[in-house]
Design a protein around this motif. Structure first.
Motif, PDB file in Angstrom:
ATOM      1  N   ARG A 160      -7.570  -1.668   6.915  1.00  0.00           N
ATOM      2  CA  ARG A 160      -6.680  -2.541   7.693  1.00  0.00           C
ATOM      3  C   ARG A 160      -7.288  -2.831   9.072  1.00  0.00           C
ATOM      4  NH1 ARG A 160      -2.134   0.458   7.488  1.00  0.00           N
ATOM      5  NH2 ARG A 160      -1.814  -0.177   5.346  1.00  0.00           N
ATOM      6  N   SER A 216       0.833  -1.197   0.000  1.00  0.00           N
ATOM      7  CA  SER A 216       0.000   0.000   0.000  1.00  0.00           C
ATOM      8  C   SER A 216       0.872   1.253   0.000  1.00  0.00           C
ATOM      9  CB  SER A 216      -0.947  -0.004   1.197  1.00  0.00           C
ATOM     10  OG  SER A 216      -0.225  -0.141   2.399  1.00  0.00           O
ATOM     11  N   GLU A 222      -5.989   2.744   6.216  1.00  0.00           N
ATOM     12  CA  GLU A 222      -5.974   2.519   7.665  1.00  0.00           C
ATOM     13  C   GLU A 222      -7.314   1.945   8.130  1.00  0.00           C
ATOM     14  OE1 GLU A 222      -4.803   6.049   9.798  1.00  0.00           O
ATOM     15  OE2 GLU A 222      -3.068   6.313   8.475  1.00  0.00           O
ATOM     16  N   ARG A 263     -10.481  -5.171   8.556  1.00  0.00           N
ATOM     17  CA  ARG A 263     -10.319  -6.411   7.803  1.00  0.00           C
ATOM     18  C   ARG A 263     -10.377  -7.601   8.757  1.00  0.00           C
ATOM     19  NH1 ARG A 263      -5.266  -5.955   4.817  1.00  0.00           N
ATOM     20  NH2 ARG A 263      -6.512  -4.602   3.517  1.00  0.00           N
TER      21      ARG A 263
END
Length: 154
Positions: free
Chosen positions: A64, A37, A61, A67
């Motif tokens: 992430r 990324s 962010e 996830r």
């Protein structure tokens, strides 16, 4: 409208390809094979698209943080490995050659596919390799510790 929507979708696709190509070049300069990324953010900067870096960083962010993580498995099965978050793969190895058996939604299904394949390939020699020997009653006499027989239904 359909032609305008098609044109916008195509421009978006071309933009993504352009940024990705720049990220790949950055990755290659760093002698790596997989873009990160951070490579994409650096590509946006190199293309002088600085106003897009912060929104993309915030999105990355957020992505992430939200996830799903790999769920830890309580039991590991022989011949089964987790590929992605919701996919389990099964394979056997015969004479050092891996044979892919397929992908499955549950690790137990992958383990049962492994059991069927290893039993069909190795026969009685596979008795100690089975994940679910109870699925193969004929294997009991070849096991060091056979499972207890299931109680008869009342």
């Amino acid at each position: 409208w359909p032609s305008a929507q098609t044109a916008m979708a195509r421009m978006g696709g071309l933009f993504v390809l352009y940024v990705t190509a720049s990220a790949v070049a950055i990755c290659r300069e760093a002698k790596r094979q997989t873009i990160s990324s951070q490579d994409v953010l650096n590509a946006l900067k190199s293309l002088r698209l600085d106003d897009m870096v912060e929104p993309c960083s915030l999105h990355l962010e957020h992505d992430r943080a939200n996830r799903p993580k790999h769920a830890p498995t309580l039991k590991k099965y022989r011949g089964v490995y987790q590929g992605s978050i919701n996919a389990w793969y099964s394979q056997i190895s015969i004479a050092g050659q891996p044979i892919h058996l397929g992908s499955f939604a549950a690790p137990e299904d992958a383990a049962r596919a492994y059991d069927r394949a290893i039993w069909s390939k190795l026969g009685t020699a596979a008795a100690e390799l089975l994940n679910f020997p109870e699925d193969f009653p004929e294997s009991f006499k070849y096991l060091k510790n056979p499972p207890a027989p299931a109680p008869a239904p009342a």
